[in-house]
Design a protein around this motif. Structure first.
Motif, PDB file in Angstrom:
ATOM      1  N   GLY A 148      -4.036   5.748   5.619  1.00  0.00           N
ATOM      2  CA  GLY A 148      -4.667   4.474   5.293  1.00  0.00           C
ATOM      3  C   GLY A 148      -5.105   4.406   3.846  1.00  0.00           C
ATOM      4  N   GLU A 157      -4.264   9.924   9.968  1.00  0.00           N
ATOM      5  CA  GLU A 157      -4.315   8.469   9.885  1.00  0.00           C
ATOM      6  C   GLU A 157      -5.239   7.994   8.771  1.00  0.00           C
ATOM      7  OE1 GLU A 157      -5.301   6.887  13.669  1.00  0.00           O
ATOM      8  OE2 GLU A 157      -3.466   7.595  14.644  1.00  0.00           O
ATOM      9  N   GLN A 178      -2.596   0.737  11.935  1.00  0.00           N
ATOM     10  CA  GLN A 178      -2.447   0.126  13.252  1.00  0.00           C
ATOM     11  C   GLN A 178      -1.106  -0.595  13.393  1.00  0.00           C
ATOM     12  OE1 GLN A 178      -4.460   0.598  15.748  1.00  0.00           O
ATOM     13  NE2 GLN A 178      -5.998   1.728  14.578  1.00  0.00           N
ATOM     14  N   ARG A 179      -0.746  -1.381  12.384  1.00  0.00           N
ATOM     15  CA  ARG A 179       0.504  -2.137  12.454  1.00  0.00           C
ATOM     16  C   ARG A 179       1.714  -1.207  12.437  1.00  0.00           C
ATOM     17  NH1 ARG A 179       1.530  -6.306   7.733  1.00  0.00           N
ATOM     18  NH2 ARG A 179       1.837  -4.329   6.620  1.00  0.00           N
ATOM     19  N   THR A 180       1.659  -0.176  11.594  1.00  0.00           N
ATOM     20  CA  THR A 180       2.783   0.766  11.500  1.00  0.00           C
ATOM     21  C   THR A 180       2.953   1.524  12.804  1.00  0.00           C
ATOM     22  OG1 THR A 180       2.441   1.040   9.117  1.00  0.00           O
ATOM     23  CG2 THR A 180       3.703   2.743  10.249  1.00  0.00           C
ATOM     24  N   SER A 202      -0.736   0.473   6.464  1.00  0.00           N
ATOM     25  CA  SER A 202      -1.427  -0.246   7.525  1.00  0.00           C
ATOM     26  C   SER A 202      -1.238   0.542   8.821  1.00  0.00           C
ATOM     27  CB  SER A 202      -0.859  -1.665   7.668  1.00  0.00           C
ATOM     28  OG  SER A 202      -1.483  -2.341   8.737  1.00  0.00           O
ATOM     29  N   SER A 226       6.342   5.952   5.627  1.00  0.00           N
ATOM     30  CA  SER A 226       5.057   5.792   6.322  1.00  0.00           C
ATOM     31  C   SER A 226       4.907   6.841   7.407  1.00  0.00           C
ATOM     32  CB  SER A 226       4.965   4.385   6.925  1.00  0.00           C
ATOM     33  OG  SER A 226       5.066   3.387   5.927  1.00  0.00           O
TER      34      SER A 226
END
Length: 337
Positions: free
Chosen positions: A229, A225, A236-238, A234, A217
């Motif tokens: 995506g 970004e 934001q979570r990553t 993901s 990732s």
């Protein structure tokens, strides 16, 4: 031989050599003899004085230096890859200053000792490290987007703010507390015991496992970004997970060694030149190289002015300052080109 195996071998040799170097002469073979004796449970393999020098004084310090160097270099590689800024670093981004402030507050107030015990300082360092990182990210954000071009300037601002707060805590502290806080400002792993290494080891091991499992990732973030995506990441979570884990490793290192700058900046750059940008290789090799670097930096710090000792942060700053200036010039010229 792979890069990881090569640097692991270099780390083992460096640690053994560093343990044997000092004001008291210790033979290289004695180091291995003492280590083997303790692991096999056989005492009395060497005279008590030599055993104490190796096992109680030098080896814990050298091991702690390796762990701190690995944590800072690994965190630096994550910050640089995630933020797509070659100048990113736990020290430059203000995370180290925030962690140092948290550690100083823990020493000054003693809050949480009853519940947290020996984990009090690392927990406070982590919380304030996260707070510093949050401030930097918010200052760098414009229109809902993270502006990497203002990231370094935001780090300088946050670092100055937390530095002022740290000065205030020192002004309020007693002479005894000031002595305990001062080593965070200079960076030192002198007079450390096995307990400090035990504190940082879980943070480093779990942190490096986590970021390595997310290395694919992290590679995709280099594409942007939006592209990451679209490829199923993901974003934001990553990003949040990687930032928190890297901050946790930095805070754990700072809580036992103080603010040692530029390790997380220099090492990932050098390793990236050798291995390329693939974080599946870059992350573990950077951690091993960071361990080697700090082991030798500490060896130099305690021997160059023997019997006096330099703070290890002085050595890393003398090396890292010119290196940062060179990289800043390259980065600026690249953006103008």
């Amino acid at each position: 031989m792979g890069w990881s195996a090569l640097w692991l071998l270099l780390l083992i040799v460096s640690m053994a050599t560093s343990v044997s170097v000092g004001s008291a002469e210790v033979r290289f073979g004695d180091v291995w003899q003492v280590i083997a004796a303790h692991f096999l449970g056989r005492s009395g393999a060497l005279d008590p004085a030599t055993d104490a020098i190796i096992w109680q004084l030098r080896l814990p310090r050298v091991l702690l230096g390796a762990l701190v160097g690995a944590a800072l270099a690994g965190a630096g590689a994550v910050f640089q890859g995630l933020l797509k800024n070659p100048l990113a670093d736990p020290f430059i981004l203000g995370v180290s200053s925030g962690s140092a402030l948290g550690a100083a507050i823990a020493v000054f107030t003693g809050w949480g000792v009853i519940w947290l015990g020996g984990w009090t300082v690392p927990v406070w360092a982590f919380l304030f490290g996260c707070l510093a990182l949050l401030f930097v990210l918010q200052l760098s954000r414009l229109g809902g987007q993270l502006r990497t071009d203002t990231l370094i300037l935001s780090g300088v601002v946050v670092q100055a703010f937390f530095g002022a707060m740290l000065t205030f805590v020192i002004a309020m502290a007693s002479p005894v507390e000031i002595q305990r806080i001062q080593y965070w400002l200079m960076g030192s792993i002198a007079l450390r015991e096995w307990s400090e290494a035990i504190v940082i080891a879980p943070f480093l091991i779990l942190g490096m496992i986590t970021v390595w499992l997310m290395s694919r990732s992290l590679n995709l973030f280099a594409l942007g970004e939006r592209s990451a995506g679209h490829l199923g990441i993901s974003v934001q979570r990553t990003r949040l997970t990687l930032l928190v884990v890297a901050t946790l490793m930095t805070a754990a290192a700072v809580s036992v060694s103080g603010t040692i700058g530029f390790v997380g900046f220099i090492i990932p750059h050098i390793i990236r030149m050798l291995t390329g940008p693939d974080h599946r290789v870059l992350l573990p090799v950077s951690a091993l190289a960071g361990a080697v670097f700090l082991v030798w930096a500490d060896t130099l710090a305690r021997t160059v002015l023997d019997p006096r000792e330099l703070p290890i942060g002085v050595i890393t700053a003398l090396i890292g300052g010119p290196f940062f200036a060179w990289q800043l010039r390259r980065y600026t010229q690249g953006r103008q080109g």
